[in-house]
Design a protein around this motif. Structure first.
Motif, PDB file in Angstrom:
ATOM      1  N   UNK A  49      -0.908 -66.406  22.435  1.00  0.00           N
ATOM      2  CA  UNK A  49      -0.194 -65.160  22.724  1.00  0.00           C
ATOM      3  C   UNK A  49      -0.924 -63.964  22.122  1.00  0.00           C
ATOM      4  N   UNK A  50      -1.411 -64.128  20.891  1.00  0.00           N
ATOM      5  CA  UNK A  50      -2.169 -63.063  20.236  1.00  0.00           C
ATOM      6  C   UNK A  50      -3.454 -62.763  21.009  1.00  0.00           C
ATOM      7  N   UNK A  51      -4.138 -63.807  21.460  1.00  0.00           N
ATOM      8  CA  UNK A  51      -5.373 -63.621  22.223  1.00  0.00           C
ATOM      9  C   UNK A  51      -5.107 -62.874  23.527  1.00  0.00           C
ATOM     10  N   UNK A  52      -4.040 -63.249  24.219  1.00  0.00           N
ATOM     11  CA  UNK A  52      -3.683 -62.567  25.469  1.00  0.00           C
ATOM     12  C   UNK A  52      -3.397 -61.084  25.224  1.00  0.00           C
ATOM     13  N   UNK A  53      -2.641 -60.801  24.158  1.00  0.00           N
ATOM     14  CA  UNK A  53      -2.248 -59.424  23.882  1.00  0.00           C
ATOM     15  C   UNK A  53      -3.446 -58.558  23.491  1.00  0.00           C
ATOM     16  N   UNK A  54      -4.344 -59.107  22.656  1.00  0.00           N
ATOM     17  CA  UNK A  54      -5.530 -58.341  22.236  1.00  0.00           C
ATOM     18  C   UNK A  54      -6.443 -58.065  23.431  1.00  0.00           C
ATOM     19  N   UNK A  55      -6.673 -59.089  24.242  1.00  0.00           N
ATOM     20  CA  UNK A  55      -7.513 -58.913  25.425  1.00  0.00           C
ATOM     21  C   UNK A  55      -6.881 -57.921  26.395  1.00  0.00           C
ATOM     22  N   UNK A  56      -5.565 -58.047  26.573  1.00  0.00           N
ATOM     23  CA  UNK A  56      -4.853 -57.130  27.462  1.00  0.00           C
ATOM     24  C   UNK A  56      -4.932 -55.695  26.975  1.00  0.00           C
ATOM     25  N   UNK A  57      -4.823 -55.496  25.658  1.00  0.00           N
ATOM     26  CA  UNK A  57      -4.897 -54.141  25.117  1.00  0.00           C
ATOM     27  C   UNK A  57      -6.279 -53.524  25.346  1.00  0.00           C
ATOM     28  N   UNK A  58      -7.330 -54.302  25.127  1.00  0.00           N
ATOM     29  CA  UNK A  58      -8.686 -53.782  25.328  1.00  0.00           C
ATOM     30  C   UNK A  58      -8.909 -53.355  26.778  1.00  0.00           C
ATOM     31  N   UNK A  59      -8.397 -54.164  27.704  1.00  0.00           N
ATOM     32  CA  UNK A  59      -8.526 -53.812  29.123  1.00  0.00           C
ATOM     33  C   UNK A  59      -7.707 -52.563  29.429  1.00  0.00           C
ATOM     34  N   UNK A  60      -6.497 -52.487  28.879  1.00  0.00           N
ATOM     35  CA  UNK A  60      -5.641 -51.310  29.081  1.00  0.00           C
ATOM     36  C   UNK A  60      -6.299 -50.053  28.520  1.00  0.00           C
ATOM     37  N   UNK A  61      -6.888 -50.164  27.333  1.00  0.00           N
ATOM     38  CA  UNK A  61      -7.538 -49.023  26.697  1.00  0.00           C
ATOM     39  C   UNK A  61      -8.666 -48.485  27.587  1.00  0.00           C
ATOM     40  N   UNK A  62      -9.429 -49.404  28.167  1.00  0.00           N
ATOM     41  CA  UNK A  62     -10.525 -48.997  29.055  1.00  0.00           C
ATOM     42  C   UNK A  62      -9.983 -48.343  30.327  1.00  0.00           C
ATOM     43  N   UNK A  87       1.319 -59.530  30.675  1.00  0.00           N
ATOM     44  CA  UNK A  87       0.057 -58.819  30.481  1.00  0.00           C
ATOM     45  C   UNK A  87      -0.621 -58.542  31.816  1.00  0.00           C
ATOM     46  N   UNK A  88      -0.631 -59.531  32.693  1.00  0.00           N
ATOM     47  CA  UNK A  88      -1.282 -59.378  33.996  1.00  0.00           C
ATOM     48  C   UNK A  88      -0.579 -58.322  34.842  1.00  0.00           C
ATOM     49  N   UNK A  89       0.749 -58.302  34.807  1.00  0.00           N
ATOM     50  CA  UNK A  89       1.495 -57.281  35.548  1.00  0.00           C
ATOM     51  C   UNK A  89       1.217 -55.886  34.993  1.00  0.00           C
ATOM     52  N   UNK A  90       1.131 -55.792  33.683  1.00  0.00           N
ATOM     53  CA  UNK A  90       0.861 -54.514  33.032  1.00  0.00           C
ATOM     54  C   UNK A  90      -0.525 -53.992  33.408  1.00  0.00           C
ATOM     55  N   UNK A  91      -1.515 -54.864  33.322  1.00  0.00           N
ATOM     56  CA  UNK A  91      -2.883 -54.476  33.684  1.00  0.00           C
ATOM     57  C   UNK A  91      -2.966 -54.118  35.159  1.00  0.00           C
ATOM     58  N   UNK A  92      -2.291 -54.896  35.996  1.00  0.00           N
ATOM     59  CA  UNK A  92      -2.301 -54.619  37.443  1.00  0.00           C
ATOM     60  C   UNK A  92      -1.703 -53.258  37.741  1.00  0.00           C
ATOM     61  N   UNK A  93      -0.603 -52.916  37.048  1.00  0.00           N
ATOM     62  CA  UNK A  93       0.045 -51.629  37.273  1.00  0.00           C
ATOM     63  C   UNK A  93      -0.856 -50.459  36.905  1.00  0.00           C
TER      64      UNK A  93
END
Length: 305
Positions: free
Chosen positions: A130-143, A269-275
């Motif tokens: 879960x931590x790995x998913x969230x950190x990776x998701x945040x980095x993608x969101x930040x970009x 995370x995937x829905x958030x990044x997709x949005x």
């Protein structure tokens, strides 16, 4: 005319630089105080002075969990900024939405770190993933947020004329309505969670909603409604296809963000990044279309839509 002046006066009372600065300073003080109180509760829990239910023990598991509280108050300030910038630019308010969800994700990362099981020999256990998913998701969101902001500062400037003032006033009225709604949802969501917590301790219920989702679940539903109202109103002020499609795309991106709060784990995370990615793509295509659109009839209505 009197009602218009009244609305403008009311808007300026809550949305001006002095009020914004006051709320910013107050947020810093309250966030600091909240962090200290949370930290004290963590040490009380670690010393077995207080006893909490297993479902909320993660919030008091270790000192790292105390960082969760100041981020919660900072998020409330970011919500105020979202409402603050709404009349000035629909695009900027969407950017603030993205920043808010990224901060929500950061807050969740601190919670994940506090729950990290370092003694588990399986580093790929579901709790640790879960931590790995969230950190990776945040980095993608930040970009993606960087790309969105870059597109915003790179867009063409358009002249604002008198005939767009009605639309600006319309969005200011929406902001005025959002303030009491924001306060009501804040009080309702937190009080409802406290009631659930009390019922959990009494054994009335066996599970409660994740604290990370309270308030924002309802608030983003309200934002979907606001975005739709802005979209409908924009049809009155422009017939420009690309602008209408852009505003429609922003409604879609808000809906996807709202849906992400109803999902769990990797799906959320995937829905958030997709949005957010959808919003970036819509703004990019709009900026390309804007370079070739030479229409004169709608040129004056671009800036505040």
């Amino acid at each position: 005319m009197f009602s218009k002046k009244l609305f403008l006066l009311f808007f300026e009372k809550f949305f001006n630089e002095d009020i914004k600065h006051t709320i910013e300073v107050a947020t810093l003080y309250v966030a600091t105080l909240g962090f200290i109180v949370h930290l004290v509760l963590v040490f009380f829990n670690m010393a077995d002075i207080i006893e909490v239910h297993a479902q909320v023990e993660g919030l008091l598991a270790n000192p790292i969990a105390a960082i969760y509280t100041p981020f919660s108050f900072i998020l409330f300030y970011e919500v105020y900024l979202l409402i603050y910038y709404l009349p000035r630019s629909f695009s900027v308010s969407i950017a603030k939405q993205y920043e808010i969800v990224s901060l929500i994700l950061i807050r969740k990362i601190f919670k994940d770190i506090s729950n990290l099981d370092l003694e588990d020999v399986d580093l790929f256990a579901s709790e640790n993933l879960t931590l790995f998913y969230d950190i990776t998701g945040f980095l993608i969101l930040f970009f993606l947020i960087f790309l969105f902001r870059y597109l915003l500062v790179s867009r063409k400037n358009h002249t604002v004329t008198a005939n767009i003032e009605g639309f600006i006033l319309y969005k200011k009225i929406l902001c005025i309505l959002l303030v009491p709604l924001f306060l009501f949802l804040s009080i309702y969501s937190f009080s409802h969670w406290v009631i659930e917590l009390n019922q959990l301790s009494l054994g009335v219920v066996t599970t409660i909603r994740d604290f990370n989702n309270i308030f924002y679940h309802e608030f983003f539903l309200a934002l979907v409604i606001v975005d739709v109202l802005i979209l409908i109103a924009s049809f009155r002020y422009t017939d420009r296809y690309s602008l209408l499609i852009r505003n429609t795309g922003f409604v879609v991106t808000t809906v996807l963000i709202r849906v992400s709060f109803s999902a769990d784990g990797l799906a959320s995370i995937l829905l958030l990044i997709s949005g957010v990615a959808f919003g970036v793509l819509v703004l990019y295509l709009y900026s390309l279309y804007d370079k070739i659109d030479k229409g004169e009839s709608t040129r004056e209505s671009y800036a505040y839509l």
